[in-house]
Design an enzyme around this catalytic site. Structure first.
Site, PDB file in Angstrom:
ATOM      1  N   HIS A 137      -4.164   0.767  19.086  1.00 55.25           N
ATOM      2  CA  HIS A 137      -3.631   1.760  18.319  1.00 55.25           C
ATOM      3  C   HIS A 137      -2.955   1.404  17.069  1.00 55.25           C
ATOM      4  CE1 HIS A 137      -4.820   4.353  21.848  1.00 55.25           C
ATOM      5  NE2 HIS A 137      -4.159   3.466  22.437  1.00 55.25           N
ATOM      6  N   SER A 159      -2.500  -8.120 -11.168  1.00 56.94           N
ATOM      7  CA  SER A 159      -2.646  -6.808 -11.785  1.00 56.94           C
ATOM      8  C   SER A 159      -2.382  -6.751 -13.211  1.00 56.94           C
ATOM      9  CB  SER A 159      -1.600  -5.731 -11.364  1.00 56.94           C
ATOM     10  OG  SER A 159      -1.262  -4.599 -11.991  1.00 56.94           O
ATOM     11  N   LYS A 194       2.002  -8.535  -8.714  1.00 61.48           N
ATOM     12  CA  LYS A 194       1.088  -8.486  -7.592  1.00 61.48           C
ATOM     13  C   LYS A 194       0.017  -9.583  -7.245  1.00 61.48           C
ATOM     14  CE  LYS A 194      -0.229  -5.101  -5.869  1.00 61.48           C
ATOM     15  NZ  LYS A 194      -0.729  -3.636  -6.069  1.00 61.48           N
ATOM     16  N   GLU A 247     -11.226  -6.919   0.092  1.00 59.78           N
ATOM     17  CA  GLU A 247     -11.376  -5.532  -0.043  1.00 59.78           C
ATOM     18  C   GLU A 247     -12.757  -5.245  -0.575  1.00 59.78           C
ATOM     19  OE1 GLU A 247      -7.501  -3.559  -2.285  1.00 59.78           O
ATOM     20  OE2 GLU A 247      -7.951  -5.895  -2.771  1.00 59.78           O
TER      21      GLU A 247
END
Ligand code: ARG
Length: 457
Positions: free
Chosen positions: A156, A277, A283, A290
Site C-alpha cells: 500500500h 526545466s 529542477k 516518465e
C-alpha cells in the site's frame, strides 16, 4: 499506371482510393522479408518443376539486385503499386521483363503478406529477447553490489518490512524472465509457414512448402489454408507480451520517479538520463522514466487495435487485416526503444544507501519481527500481534522506534521480552533471518542471482 490485378477492370482507381488503400508507406519496411520469401518461393517453384531452373535463377538474381537497389537508396516506391509485394514485383518486371510474371505462380498476396509479417516478427522477437537479457544482466550486476543494501519493502506504499535493494531488483528480473518465456512461446507460433495457402484455398500446382520452410527456417507448416491467410493470433500474442513488458518497465519507472523525488531521495539520477526545466533552475526531472511509463499506453492501444480489428472478420483474408502492420510495428518499435534506454538508465542510477537504510529503520518495519520473537517465547501469534500493536501505539506517542525502548517500557506490553530482543529488532538481522528460497536474506538472494544467471545463459 495499370494495376497488376487490372484485367477485369474498365476504369482506373480514383486517386483518393489509391492513396487510401495503399500500404507501401508503412509496409515498405518489410522489403527484406518480402524478397527473402520470394527467393525461397522461386527456388521451390523450380525444384517442383513449375518453372524452369533458368527462370528461377533469373528471378532470384533480379530480386538480389532489387535488394541492393533498395538498400542503397536507389528505389522510389510507388503508391499506386499499393504495397511492398506489388512494388517488388513491379521492380522485378522492370528489371528482368516477362519472366518476372511467373514469380507469383501458386501464390497470393494473402499468403505472402502473412509470410512476410511472420519473418519480420520472428527477427524482432529475437532482438527484443536480446535486449531483455541485457537488461536482466544489468539488474543482476546491480543486485550483486547491493546484497546488503537494506531498504523498506512496501505494501500500500506504506513501509512494511525490511528487504534489500538486491531483492527488490530481482523481483523485476523475475518479471523480465517471464517476458522472455512468453516471447519464446509466442515465437513457436510465429514460426509457422503460411505459404502454399494461396489466396485462401491452396493451389493446384504441385508445390513443396517444406522446401520453403527449410530455406526460411520455419518450424512448421500451416495446416489449413483458410486459417493460414486469416490468422493474426501471433501478432496479438506478441503485442500482448509486449504490453506486459511495458507494464513491467512502467512499474519500475514509477518507482524510479518516486525514488528520485526529494521525499524519498533513494536514488540520484544521472544527468545523462534526466533533463531540466526551462523555468525552474533547480529542477532535474526523471524524463526517461516518465516517457517509458507514458509510452506503455501506446502498446496497450496497439493490442486493443489488433483485437478489435480481428474480432468481426469472417474467414478468410479481409482488407481490414492490412491495419495489423502499423499497430504491430509501433509495438515493436516502442518496446525496443524503451528497453534500449531503460537498461543504461538503470545502470547509471546512484543509490543513496544511507537514506534507504534510514527509511527502513523508521516506520516500524521490524514490528513483525518483534511478534515473531514473542512467538519464539511461546506466545500465540495472534496475541503477539496484539502486544506489538500496543507497543507501536506507545512508540508513536513517545516518538520512538521499537528498538529505542528500554526493556521495562517494552515489558509493559510484551512481558516475555529479554535482552536478546534487541538482536531480533536489528534491521539487518530482520533481513538476514529470511533465508527461505524466495526471501531477501543476502545468502538467499545470492543463490537467486546464480539461478537467474544460469537461466539466462
Ligand atoms: N497490403 C495487403 C495487406 O497488408 C497485402 C495483402 C493484400 N491482399 C489482397 N487481396 N488485397 O494486408
Amino acid at each position: 499506371m495499370s494495376k497488376l490485378w487490372g484485367g477485369r477492370f474498365q476504369k482506373s482507381t480514383h486517386s483518393l482510393m489509391d492513396d487510401f488503400h495503399s500500404s507501401i508507406s508503412f509496409d515498405c519496411r518489410i522489403y527484406r522479408q518480402d524478397i527473402a520469401g520470394s527467393m525461397a518461393h522461386a527456388a521451390m517453384l523450380a525444384q517442383s518443376g513449375i518453372i524452369t531452373p533458368q527462370e528461377s535463377e533469373q528471378i532470384i538474381n533480379g530480386l538480389k539486385e532489387i535488394l541492393e537497389d533498395i538498400e542503397s537508396g536507389r528505389v522510389q516506391f510507388s503508391t499506386s503499386a499499393e504495397d511492398i509485394h506489388m512494388n517488388v514485383e513491379l521492380l522485378l518486371t522492370q528489371k528482368i521483363g516477362a519472366v518476372a510474371k511467373k514469380l507469383h505462380t501458386a501464390r497470393s498476396r494473402n499468403d505472402q503478406v502473412a509470410l512476410d509479417v511472420r519473418l519480420y516478427l520472428r527477427e524482432e522477437i529475437d532482438h527484443i529477447c536480446q535486449l531483455l537479457k541485457q537488461l536482466c544482466r544489468q539488474l543482476l550486476d546491480l543486485a550483486e553490489n547491493h546484497l546488503d543494501t537494506v531498504m523498506p519493502g512496501y505494501t500500500h506504499l506504506q513501509r512494511a518490512q525490511p528487504v534489500t535493494l538486491a531483492h527488490h531488483l530481482l523481483a523485476y528480473v523475475q518479471m523480465f524472465r517471464r517476458d522472455l518465456d512468453r516471447l519464446a512461446d509466442c515465437r513457436r507460433r510465429v514460426n509457422v509457414l503460411p505459404l502454399g495457402a494461396g489466396a485462401l484455398a491452396g493451389t493446384t500446382f504441385p508445390i513443396q512448402p517444406e522446401l520453403v520452410a527449410r530455406q526460411l527456417g520455419f518450424g512448421a507448416l500451416a495446416e489449413n489454408s483458410l486459417d493460414a491467410v486469416s490468422d493474426r493470433d501471433f501478432a496479438v500474442e506478441f503485442t500482448a507480451a509486449a504490453a506486459l513488458i511495458m507494464v513491467h518497465l512502467s512499474r519500475f519507472c514509477e518507482e524510479i520517479v518516486l525514488w528520485s523525488s526529494g521525499e524519498f531521495a533513494f536514488v540520484e539520477l544521472d544527468d545523462a538520463f534526466s533533463t531540466g526545466s526551462s523555468m525552474m533552475p533547480q529542477k532535474k526531472n526523471p524524463d526517461a522514466a516518465e516517457l517509458i511509463r507514458g509510452k506503455a499506453g501506446r502498446v496497450f492501444g496497439d493490442l486493443q487495435a489488433l483485437l478489435v480489428m480481428l474480432k468481426g472478420l469472417p474467414l478468410a483474408y479481409n482488407k481490414d487485416m492490412q491495419e495489423d502492420k502499423e499497430a504491430l510495428f509501433d509495438a515493436v518499435d516502442t518496446v525496443k526503444k524503451c528497453l534500449l534506454v531503460f537498461t543504461p538508465m538503470v545502470g547509471s542510477l546512484r543509490f543513496r544507501k544511507e537514506n534507504m537504510a534510514r527509511a527502513a529503520r523508521g516506520g516500524f518495519t521490524n514490528a513483525t519481527d518483534l511478534a515473531d520473537y514473542l512467538v519464539g517465547k511461546g506466545v500465540p501469534f495472534r496475541e503477539a500481534h496484539e502486544m506489538v500493536g500496543k507497543t507501536v501505539l506507545y512508540c508513536l506517542q513517545q516518538g520512538k522506534a521499537l528498538e529505542e525502548l528500554v526493556l521495562e517500557e517494552m515489558r509493559q506490553f510484551c512481558p516475555p521480552v529479554e535482552q536478546d530482543v534487541y538482536q531480533a529488532l536489528d534491521i539487518a538481522n530482520c533481513v538476514a533471518r529470511r533465508v527461505t528460497l524466495n526471501g531477501p536474506a543476502p545468502s538467499a538472494v545470492r543463490a537467486a542471482i546464480e539461478r537467474a544467471r544460469r537461466a539466462l545463459e
